[in-house]
Design a protein around this motif. Structure first.
Motif, PDB file in Angstrom:
ATOM      1  N   LEU A 174       5.046 -15.498  -8.622  1.00 38.83           N
ATOM      2  CA  LEU A 174       5.399 -15.492  -7.203  1.00 38.83           C
ATOM      3  C   LEU A 174       6.778 -14.869  -6.996  1.00 38.83           C
ATOM      4  CD1 LEU A 174       3.768 -16.612  -4.899  1.00 38.83           C
ATOM      5  CD2 LEU A 174       4.931 -18.785  -5.157  1.00 38.83           C
ATOM      6  N   VAL A 175       7.710 -15.245  -7.837  1.00 40.64           N
ATOM      7  CA  VAL A 175       9.067 -14.699  -7.733  1.00 40.64           C
ATOM      8  C   VAL A 175       9.035 -13.196  -8.008  1.00 40.64           C
ATOM      9  CG1 VAL A 175      11.397 -14.768  -8.662  1.00 40.64           C
ATOM     10  CG2 VAL A 175      10.089 -16.881  -8.413  1.00 40.64           C
ATOM     11  N   LEU A 176       8.230 -12.835  -8.993  1.00 38.82           N
ATOM     12  CA  LEU A 176       8.096 -11.438  -9.378  1.00 38.82           C
ATOM     13  C   LEU A 176       7.605 -10.585  -8.210  1.00 38.82           C
ATOM     14  CD1 LEU A 176       8.533 -10.300 -12.252  1.00 38.82           C
ATOM     15  CD2 LEU A 176       6.071 -10.445 -12.583  1.00 38.82           C
ATOM     16  N   MET A 177       6.726 -11.186  -7.432  1.00 45.70           N
ATOM     17  CA  MET A 177       6.104 -10.435  -6.350  1.00 45.70           C
ATOM     18  C   MET A 177       6.859 -10.605  -5.027  1.00 45.70           C
ATOM     19  SD  MET A 177       2.021 -10.152  -6.088  1.00 45.70           S
ATOM     20  CE  MET A 177       1.622 -10.723  -4.455  1.00 45.70           C
ATOM     21  N   ALA A 236       0.584  -3.447 -11.783  1.00 48.74           N
ATOM     22  CA  ALA A 236       0.795  -4.559 -12.705  1.00 48.74           C
ATOM     23  C   ALA A 236       0.422  -5.888 -12.052  1.00 48.74           C
ATOM     24  CB  ALA A 236       2.247  -4.586 -13.167  1.00 48.74           C
ATOM     25  N   PHE A 237       0.747  -6.036 -10.771  1.00 47.21           N
ATOM     26  CA  PHE A 237       0.355  -7.263 -10.054  1.00 47.21           C
ATOM     27  C   PHE A 237      -1.156  -7.373  -9.971  1.00 47.21           C
ATOM     28  CE2 PHE A 237       4.563  -6.595  -7.811  1.00 47.21           C
ATOM     29  CZ  PHE A 237       5.214  -7.569  -8.543  1.00 47.21           C
ATOM     30  N   MET A 238      -1.813  -6.260  -9.749  1.00 46.43           N
ATOM     31  CA  MET A 238      -3.268  -6.263  -9.639  1.00 46.43           C
ATOM     32  C   MET A 238      -3.904  -6.692 -10.963  1.00 46.43           C
ATOM     33  SD  MET A 238      -3.985  -2.853  -7.408  1.00 46.43           S
ATOM     34  CE  MET A 238      -3.566  -2.782  -5.648  1.00 46.43           C
ATOM     35  N   PHE A 246      -6.729  -7.016  -3.068  1.00 42.17           N
ATOM     36  CA  PHE A 246      -5.854  -7.575  -4.084  1.00 42.17           C
ATOM     37  C   PHE A 246      -5.051  -8.746  -3.536  1.00 42.17           C
ATOM     38  CE2 PHE A 246      -1.210  -7.165  -4.743  1.00 42.17           C
ATOM     39  CZ  PHE A 246      -1.100  -7.998  -5.834  1.00 42.17           C
ATOM     40  N   LEU A 247      -4.506  -8.606  -2.329  1.00 41.05           N
ATOM     41  CA  LEU A 247      -3.687  -9.693  -1.773  1.00 41.05           C
ATOM     42  C   LEU A 247      -4.526 -10.946  -1.546  1.00 41.05           C
ATOM     43  CD1 LEU A 247      -1.272  -7.760   0.573  1.00 41.05           C
ATOM     44  CD2 LEU A 247      -0.646  -9.162  -1.390  1.00 41.05           C
ATOM     45  N   ASN A 248      -5.778 -10.737  -1.122  1.00 45.51           N
ATOM     46  CA  ASN A 248      -6.666 -11.891  -0.975  1.00 45.51           C
ATOM     47  C   ASN A 248      -6.950 -12.548  -2.321  1.00 45.51           C
ATOM     48  OD1 ASN A 248      -7.335 -12.559   1.724  1.00 45.51           O
ATOM     49  ND2 ASN A 248      -8.305 -10.539   1.888  1.00 45.51           N
ATOM     50  N   ASN A 249      -7.149 -11.713  -3.331  1.00 44.70           N
ATOM     51  CA  ASN A 249      -7.385 -12.260  -4.667  1.00 44.70           C
ATOM     52  C   ASN A 249      -6.176 -13.041  -5.155  1.00 44.70           C
ATOM     53  OD1 ASN A 249      -9.862 -11.084  -4.697  1.00 44.70           O
ATOM     54  ND2 ASN A 249      -9.244  -9.306  -5.928  1.00 44.70           N
ATOM     55  N   PHE A 308       0.828  -1.204   0.000  1.00 44.58           N
ATOM     56  CA  PHE A 308       0.000   0.000   0.000  1.00 44.58           C
ATOM     57  C   PHE A 308       0.865   1.258   0.000  1.00 44.58           C
ATOM     58  CE2 PHE A 308      -2.484   3.225   2.400  1.00 44.58           C
ATOM     59  CZ  PHE A 308      -3.366   3.511   1.372  1.00 44.58           C
ATOM     60  N   GLU A 309       1.909   1.267   0.826  1.00 46.01           N
ATOM     61  CA  GLU A 309       2.775   2.451   0.852  1.00 46.01           C
ATOM     62  C   GLU A 309       3.407   2.697  -0.516  1.00 46.01           C
ATOM     63  OE1 GLU A 309       5.268   3.708   3.895  1.00 46.01           O
ATOM     64  OE2 GLU A 309       3.530   3.900   5.197  1.00 46.01           O
ATOM     65  N   MET A 310       3.733   1.611  -1.201  1.00 47.27           N
ATOM     66  CA  MET A 310       4.318   1.783  -2.526  1.00 47.27           C
ATOM     67  C   MET A 310       3.274   2.239  -3.538  1.00 47.27           C
ATOM     68  SD  MET A 310       7.491   1.261  -2.322  1.00 47.27           S
ATOM     69  CE  MET A 310       7.321   2.068  -0.748  1.00 47.27           C
ATOM     70  N   PHE A 311       2.054   1.780  -3.327  1.00 50.38           N
ATOM     71  CA  PHE A 311       0.973   2.060  -4.261  1.00 50.38           C
ATOM     72  C   PHE A 311       0.510   3.517  -4.177  1.00 50.38           C
ATOM     73  CE2 PHE A 311      -3.590   1.693  -5.491  1.00 50.38           C
ATOM     74  CZ  PHE A 311      -3.375   1.322  -6.800  1.00 50.38           C
ATOM     75  N   LEU A 312       0.805   4.168  -3.048  1.00 46.67           N
ATOM     76  CA  LEU A 312       0.324   5.533  -2.815  1.00 46.67           C
ATOM     77  C   LEU A 312       0.728   6.514  -3.920  1.00 46.67           C
ATOM     78  CD1 LEU A 312       0.882   6.198   0.990  1.00 46.67           C
ATOM     79  CD2 LEU A 312      -1.278   6.206  -0.229  1.00 46.67           C
ATOM     80  N   GLY A 313       1.869   6.288  -4.526  1.00 49.35           N
ATOM     81  CA  GLY A 313       2.298   7.211  -5.560  1.00 49.35           C
ATOM     82  C   GLY A 313       3.803   7.149  -5.720  1.00 49.35           C
ATOM     83  N   PRO A 314       4.353   7.978  -6.599  1.00 46.22           N
ATOM     84  CA  PRO A 314       5.791   7.963  -6.833  1.00 46.22           C
ATOM     85  C   PRO A 314       6.560   8.149  -5.524  1.00 46.22           C
ATOM     86  CG  PRO A 314       4.724   9.377  -8.421  1.00 46.22           C
ATOM     87  CD  PRO A 314       3.674   8.976  -7.431  1.00 46.22           C
ATOM     88  N   ILE A 315       7.604   7.413  -5.386  1.00 46.19           N
ATOM     89  CA  ILE A 315       8.350   7.345  -4.137  1.00 46.19           C
ATOM     90  C   ILE A 315       8.878   8.703  -3.681  1.00 46.19           C
ATOM     91  CG2 ILE A 315      10.537   6.740  -5.302  1.00 46.19           C
ATOM     92  CD1 ILE A 315       9.431   4.996  -2.199  1.00 46.19           C
ATOM     93  N   GLU A 316       9.263   9.536  -4.637  1.00 49.19           N
ATOM     94  CA  GLU A 316       9.916  10.777  -4.231  1.00 49.19           C
ATOM     95  C   GLU A 316       8.922  11.899  -3.934  1.00 49.19           C
ATOM     96  OE1 GLU A 316       9.509  10.531  -8.591  1.00 49.19           O
ATOM     97  OE2 GLU A 316      10.418   9.220  -7.086  1.00 49.19           O
TER      98      GLU A 316
END
Length: 956
Positions: A854-857, A831-833, A780-783, A756-764
RNA sequence: GCCGAAGUGGCGGAAUUGGUAGACGCGCUGGAUUCAAAAUCCAGUUCUUGCAAGAGAGUGCGGGUUCGAUUCCCGCCUUCGGUACCA
């Protein structure tokens, strides 16, 4: 059954710890990669959701690099010396080491909650004597070296001594104090040891000196320039004054050029580099000597970046502290000058800052001669000229400089235009270089570029000036009158500072009875008993500033237990430096500049392989909080506080009623963070329980009034609420808006928190925290889990995947591989979603698809992927596999859908075989039925085809 | 003032070299499930217009280059961050 985050996450964390999964070896044939986070100061408040943002990003990248076959160093530690622990000690008497230890414990458990792949066996703490031993050692190396400007590097002071003994300091190009006297070899050799030592202080890279410092009496210490904001201390907001004190100083100015030039070779954010450049403030100009009218042998030296304006100089301004002021001042002006100087000296930094626009100054009565045209110009003093910059003297050109213009206008001094293109100089100065010179002697009629060489030639010929580079950067004051820091490893033999022998390091912080300065105004270390070198000489009593330990700590992680050296040569040789550094931009001109300086120095000594220690740097943005305020009338009404709706407050403010903003806990506010946020009557009751001082307050809701538990409607409204004011700002205790990551993790799991923290927006980018939208990531994680399990049943099959399924997988591989490399973690999560949704729709549960996914994630959802990896039958002691390889062939389509545009406007889409050539498409396009209705009798003039992309038909 | 970065739906934000703007998520609307709610699932969701198919507008504003511009160029505006008598 859904994914049970808590259980599984705890299980794996335990497993990792027992197995030492994230231990890193220095002895590894794989290529190395070093991912570093700025280590935290362990404050008593613990972490809030903003702190881990950078750590999550770096952890993802570190794990990604491991999957790419690198031996990754990813350590964590604590910048554990600092003011808060000391102030806590002053209040409570608890030793800062004890409080710090406790805080570190809390930090560690909060960090461990988040599934980071830190190698905790390499943890460092700057307050650990085994660590600061080497901070002290580096300090001593600085003392033992000077900066040779010809070679551009630091050299041992012994070499300088040899040089002085042979030929004095004539022709010596070394970084030194401005007032270093010229001496001959005879003079040097005639000095006794004490005199020689004192002389060498002019050259050493760290040295004690009397200097103006930012003294904060409330904190009882000296602050560096970057610890002072707007004339008050950054911490606590106490007033700061200028005071002359003996302080250790770091000759960072010796490295000014290298620190600017080095920026070229590192991949750091543009704005951060720009900040450093501005801070160093290199300006190219000339210094010119203006002889005094009364005394032709004495001259005032000024620095200017615009020699070309010299014919427009109509007066001279000196800093009130300038050495020549006494000599210049005439008897008639003596009283006025003394008065002004007294007044200027009494002015606090805060007042000076606040009254920048006010023109002040005094006439000395003296004159000096403009060396270019022989004109006599009056000399003034004013505190807009700073003693510490340049020569503390300015040739004032009111037509070209706004400050000079203001001064000239105030004191009724002449303003002479010097360029024909200057406009409206009766209104304001015009600093441009456009046009041709006028009123300017031998450069009249020339442009700037034509005039410059003539001016230089003239001044060199007459010996009145020379080119000069001036820096804004000052030497860094290194002494702090505090307890909780590294003791400066030196003692005083009379007025000569000497180093504590290397084999006696670390010089351990002694015990004291109190953490306050002594009655005689000495630093807290003055309280230590029997703390004298060899029981004889006084130890230096100041400690090092906060930035000392953080200026080299990344090397200690390479070899944290080494007792012989800050890190073994082998370890330094293997790890080299930091490949990726992640941290906040607030350290731009503090830590990130000082650490570059120390690293350049260490490189000069051959201790480290690179001049620049961090190749790439990323600033993570702050996570902000929503701050909710209630509007309260400043004046009490019938003895009670009165709160009103934000909209009512606005109306009343227009009529002159004054309101204060009272922060309220965000939990009490409905729809917080929006423009219609409000508190209802229930929440007001809660608020009153929490803040009983307002228990009889009036709440004016517009459609009624609430007071002492009773709501009195003034319409037929039964319910009511009070509109609040929302702002986005710092997450802080005083705004009651702090979100603790532990709470989020307890509810959603660490994997969800990370993603979620990563999903919030661009890191900087800075962004406000909003807990409600975390539900999407959680779903999404449940899915994703349901691709493997449903109702506790294992779904994964060994079937061959279809082409469409392979396409979903490889789209994700491509997207995530590209995006991780450019630190776009938010789009990785997307992309994972997408992949998860697609596969769920396809009811695809095939191992051949899910395993690579799985490796990707794995770098993102670290616990869940580990659990599933084990369930797949893999050995988790070998950490996952290699990053999945992209096979582009799966992304190739049989048919490509082309947008067909008529005159650039998309009108239809048509499928063509993927292998259609440009010529095929051009031939087929005109006959398409889809475009016929847009032709409308017009003819096709041109067909533009981009294979695989689009077809545009130009008609007319 | 100077330096830097950025302006895209109700919101966070996608669109990597100019090629179907708005991916993904939140929120919202409708539906399924439920005694009910939560949770979950399905569908819709830039705006205007239209029952609909559709049509038109649209990436801060004004111009320009191009068959085609969120993307490139010129000129403005706004916001955020840094910094400030630095000569």
């Amino acid at each position: 059954m859904d994914y049970q985050a808590r259980e599984i996450e705890q299980k794996w964390r335990k497993e990792w710890e027992e197995r030492g999964t994230y231990r890193v070896s220095n002895d590894d044939s794989r290529p190395k990669y070093y991912v570093l986070d700025m280590f935290p100061y362990p404050s008593g408040a613990g972490l809030h959701v903003g702190h881990p943002l950078g750590y999550i990003a770096s952890d993802i990248y570190a794990r990604y690099k491991r999957l790419r076959g690198f031996n990754v160093l990813h350590p964590m530690g604590y910048d554990s010396f600092g003011l808060p622990a000391e102030q806590y000690a002053i209040q409570t008497g608890i030793h800062p080491a004890v409080a710090t230890e406790e805080n570190i414990g809390r930090y560690r458990s909060q960090l461990e909650n988040l599934g980071f792949s830190f190698d905790w066996s390499r943890e460092v703490r700057t307050s650990d004597p085994e660590f600061y031993r080497w901070t002290q050692w580096i300090f001593q190396q600085l003392f033992k070296h000077y900066f040779d400007q010809d070679a551009g590097i630091a050299k041992p002071i012994a070499e300088l001594e040899a040089r002085l003994a042979e030929s004095g300091n004539a022709g010596l190009h070394a970084a030194a104090e401005d007032d270093t006297p010229q001496i001959t070899a005879e003079e040097w050799n005639a000095m006794d040891e004490r005199e020689q030592q004192l002389f060498l202080l002019n050259y050493r890279l760290t040295f004690p000196e009397e200097s103006y410092v930012n003294w904060c009496s409330a904190l009882g210490t000296v602050l560096s320039n970057d610890e002072v904001k707007d004339g008050v201390s950054e911490r606590g907001g106490y007033p700061v004054e200028r005071k002359l004190m003996a302080q250790w100083s770091m000759r960072i100015t010796a490295y000014a050029d290298r620190l600017i030039d080095g920026l070229e070779e590192i991949d750091w954010p543009v704005s951060l580099k720009e900040q450093q450049r501005n801070w160093i403030g290199r300006s190219q100009g000339a210094s010119v000597r203006f002889a005094l009218q009364e005394d032709a042998d004495t001259a005032i030296e000024v620095f200017t970046t615009r020699v070309d304006t010299i014919f427009g100089a109509t007066f001279m301004v000196l800093a009130p502290e300038h050495d020549l002021v006494d000599q210049i001042t005439t008897a008639e002006q003596r009283a006025a000058i003394d008065e002004y100087r007294t007044w200027a000296a009494s002015r606090s930094e805060v007042e000076r800052m606040a009254e920048v626009k006010k023109v002040t100054g005094a006439f000395t009565g003296g004159y000096c001669i403009n060396p270019f045209n022989g004109a006599a110009i009056p000399i003034y003093i004013a505190d807009y000229v700073l003693a510490g910059y340049g020569t503390g003297a300015v040739m004032a050109v009111p037509s070209g400089d706004q400050r000079d213009w203001n001064f000239a206008t105030h004191f009724d001094l002449p303003i002479i235009p010097i360029l024909d293109a200057q406009e409206n100089i009766a209104e304001a100065a015009d600093p441009t270089k456009e046009g041709k010179y006028i009123n300017s002697g031998f450069i009249n009629g020339l442009t700037y570029d034509e005039a410059l060489p003539k001016l230089i030639a003239f001044s060199e010929e007459k010996g009145i000036g020379k080119g000069k580079v001036q820096y804004r950067l000052r030497n860094a004051v290194f002494s702090r009158q505090r307890y909780w820091g590294e003791p400066v490893p030196a003692y005083w033999e009379g007025d000569v500072p000497r180093l504590v022998p290397e084999d006696e390091l670390p010089l351990v912080l002694p015990a004291v009875d109190k953490y306050l300065p002594t009655e005689t105004g000495e630093p807290p270390l003055g309280r230590a008993e029997d703390w004298k070198y060899k029981g004889k000489y006084d130890y230096e009593l100041s400690t090092m500033p906060g930035w000392a330990g953080s200026s080299w700590y990344w090397y200690r992680y390479m070899d944290p237990k080494n007792e012989e050296r800050f890190a073994s040569a082998d370890a330094v040789d293997y790890w080299q430096g930091v490949d990726l550094y992640v941290g906040g931009s607030e350290h731009a001109v503090g830590h990130l500049l000082y650490s570059r300086f120390w690293n350049h120095f260490m490189h000069d000594l051959g201790l480290v392989p690179n001049r620049e220690y961090a190749k790439k740097l990323i600033n993570q943005g702050m996570i902000q909080g929503v701050i909710e305020f209630l509007k309260m009338q400043k004046e009490k009404v019938d003895g009670n506080s009165r709160f009103v709706c934000a909209d009512i407050a606005k109306e009343e403010e227009a009529q002159g009623v004054e309101f204060a903003q009272i922060p309220i806990h965000v939990d009490y506010v409905q729809d917080y963070g929006t423009d219609k946020s409000y508190v209802n009557l229930d929440s007001i009751k809660k608020f009153l329980d929490w803040r009983p001082e307002y228990k009889n307050a009036i709440f004016d809701c517009g459609n009624g009034t609430y007071q002492s538990g009773v709501f009195t409607p003034n319409t037929d409204a039964q319910e009511s609420h009070l509109v609040t004011v929302s702002e986005v700002g710092k997450m802080s205790k005083r705004y009651y808006n702090v979100v603790n990551p532990d709470d989020v993790v307890a509810r959603y799991g660490a994997d969800c928190f990370r993603m979620f923290e990563m999903f919030l927006g661009p890191i900087e980018q800075a962004k406000p925290w909003n807990t409600t939208s975390i539900s999407g990531t959680s779903r999404f994680l449940n899915n994703f889990w349901r691709l493997f399990f449903r109702d506790g049943k294992w779904l994964v099959t060994e079937e061959e995947p279809t082409k469409d399924e392979m396409k979903v997988l490889h789209t994700a591989i491509k997207k995530v591989s590209d995006d991780v490399e450019r630190f776009a973690f938010n789009t990785c999560v997307s992309a994972f979603m997408v992949a998860t949704n697609d596969l769920n729709k396809m009811k695809c549960h095939k191992r051949a698809i899910l395993e690579p996914l799985l490796v990707l994630m794995a770098p993102f959802a670290v616990h869940m992927t580990e659990e599933l990896w084990a369930k797949m039958g893999h050995d988790t002691s070998v950490h996952h596999a290699d990053w999945p390889a992209l096979e582009e062939k799966w992304l190739v389509e049989e048919n490509v859908t082309y947008p067909i545009a008529i005159n650039g406007k998309t009108r239809a889409t048509v499928d063509f075989p993927a292998d259609s050539s440009k010529a095929d498409l051009e031939a087929a396009a005109p006959d398409l039925a889809e475009i016929q209705k847009y032709l409308d009798g017009k003819t096709i003039r041109k067909i533009i085809v981009v294979p695989g992309r689009m077809i545009n038909i130009v008609v007319g």
